[in-house]
Enzyme design. Structure first.
Site, PDB file in Angstrom:
ATOM      1  CE1 TYR A  54      44.938  40.218  18.080  1.00  0.00           C
ATOM      2  CE2 TYR A  54      44.321  42.379  17.251  1.00  0.00           C
ATOM      3  CZ  TYR A  54      44.851  41.125  17.034  1.00  0.00           C
ATOM      4  OH  TYR A  54      45.279  40.762  15.785  1.00  0.00           O
ATOM      5  CE  LYS A  97      38.900  39.560  38.919  1.00  0.00           C
ATOM      6  NZ  LYS A  97      37.893  38.937  38.022  1.00  0.00           N
ATOM      7  CB  ILE A 151      36.346  39.507  41.876  1.00  0.00           C
ATOM      8  CG1 ILE A 151      35.915  40.846  42.489  1.00  0.00           C
ATOM      9  CG2 ILE A 151      35.389  39.116  40.750  1.00  0.00           C
ATOM     10  CD1 ILE A 151      35.953  42.023  41.527  1.00  0.00           C
ATOM     11  CE1 TYR A 201      40.629  40.744  36.136  1.00  0.00           C
ATOM     12  CE2 TYR A 201      38.808  40.750  34.566  1.00  0.00           C
ATOM     13  CZ  TYR A 201      39.747  40.060  35.300  1.00  0.00           C
ATOM     14  OH  TYR A 201      39.824  38.689  35.224  1.00  0.00           O
ATOM     15  CB  THR A 247      37.014  36.823  32.420  1.00  0.00           C
ATOM     16  OG1 THR A 247      37.583  38.109  32.235  1.00  0.00           O
ATOM     17  CG2 THR A 247      37.808  35.799  31.632  1.00  0.00           C
ATOM     18  NE  ARG A 269      40.949  34.574  31.449  1.00  0.00           N
ATOM     19  CZ  ARG A 269      40.288  33.655  30.760  1.00  0.00           C
ATOM     20  NH1 ARG A 269      40.029  33.852  29.483  1.00  0.00           N
ATOM     21  NH2 ARG A 269      39.906  32.540  31.337  1.00  0.00           N
TER      22      ARG A 269
END
Length: 285
Positions: A101, A155, A197, A127, A38, A132
């Protein structure tokens, strides 16, 4: 460390600056580089650029630290393609964001990750960043996927430490749990997390590494004292959408050019003083 993708002002990837950043990160003590995540503006890279960026980063690192390639996508077939690119390039592992999405069901999430793991024999890290993606991966889904041999970790960027406690108690001991939220990473590590991270590590890698080492060693007071100087960066590096502030800070430090891709834009002038103050707190001029 989730590294930015340096770009020229025309938006082309700046591989000389990438090499400079990687050398600096290794010299500052980072023990892993996440490329094309990202923070690396993966959403604006086409497939050819994405694969080339991973390959170049692996060659630049030359085995000195781990390279984790961001290869997630909201299309399972695209994620498989990118993950194959990373495996062919010699990446140590892949980081795969939940499908954004599309808003899949938990069954869809399980089948997505299972298909990628079956298609590409490389260690893979889940992840979860629902802020987001609008796709929150349930704890039960993580537990289910942890049974797949080459899915080795998670993550988690939710900042929800209760999730860590639940997962740590139920997951296999060798399943890795990484924080993806700098602001809560100290407490995440003190509670048994394996690492972070980090976005903050783009700008203050040595101080971030020292804080992480103290927290992982169980040194609560030492980690609190170190993290105190990072609090401003944890906040202000998200004053606008990441990686906008990180790129501005790195440009100010003379490490990269003033390049970013639309729809992201350069940092607004009214935000600059906040970031300058946060950098000064962390000892960065």
């Amino acid at each position: 460390m989730a590294i930015v993708t340096p770009m020229q002002e025309d938006g082309t990837v700046d591989y000389r600056a990438l090499k400079r950043l990687i050398e600096w990160q290794i010299g500052q003590g980072s023990d892993g580089i996440v490329v094309a995540g990202t923070t690396g503006e993966s959403a604006t890279l086409n497939e050819a650029e994405h694969c080339q960026l991973i390959s170049k980063a692996v060659a630049m690192v030359a085995g000195r630290v781990q390279v984790i390639a961001g290869t997630g996508a909201n299309s399972t077939q695209e994620a498989i393609y990118l993950t194959r690119c990373a495996a062919s390039a010699g990446a140590d592992a892949c980081l795969l964001v939940t499908p954004y999405y599309n808003r899949p069901t938990q069954e869809g999430v399980v089948r997505h990750y299972s298909a990628i793991a079956a298609a590409v024999d490389i260690p893979q890290i889940l992840y979860n960043v629902p802020a987001r993606t609008c796709c929150d991966m349930d704890n039960d889904t993580v537990l289910h996927l942890s049974a797949i041999d080459n899915i080795i970790g998670l993550k988690d960027a939710t900042g929800d430490l209760e999730r860590l406690h639940i997962l740590r108690a139920q997951l296999p001991e060798d399943f890795l749990l990484y924080s993806g939220d700098d602001a809560s990473s100290r407490e995440f590590l003190l509670a048994g997390g394996d690492g972070v991270i980090t976005v903050t590590g783009n700008v203050a890698p040595r101080l971030m590494r020292e804080m992480v080492d103290a927290a992982r060693a169980g040194d609560r007071q030492g980690s609190i004292e170190l993290d105190y100087w990072l609090q401003g960066l944890h906040k202000q590096l998200f004053i606008e959408s990441s990686p906008i502030p990180s790129k501005w800070a790195l440009h100010r430090m003379g490490l990269i050019s003033k390049g970013i891709r639309l729809p992201l834009t350069w940092l607004s002038s009214e935000c600059e003083d906040y970031l300058v103050d946060a950098m000064a707190d962390a000892g960065i001029e």
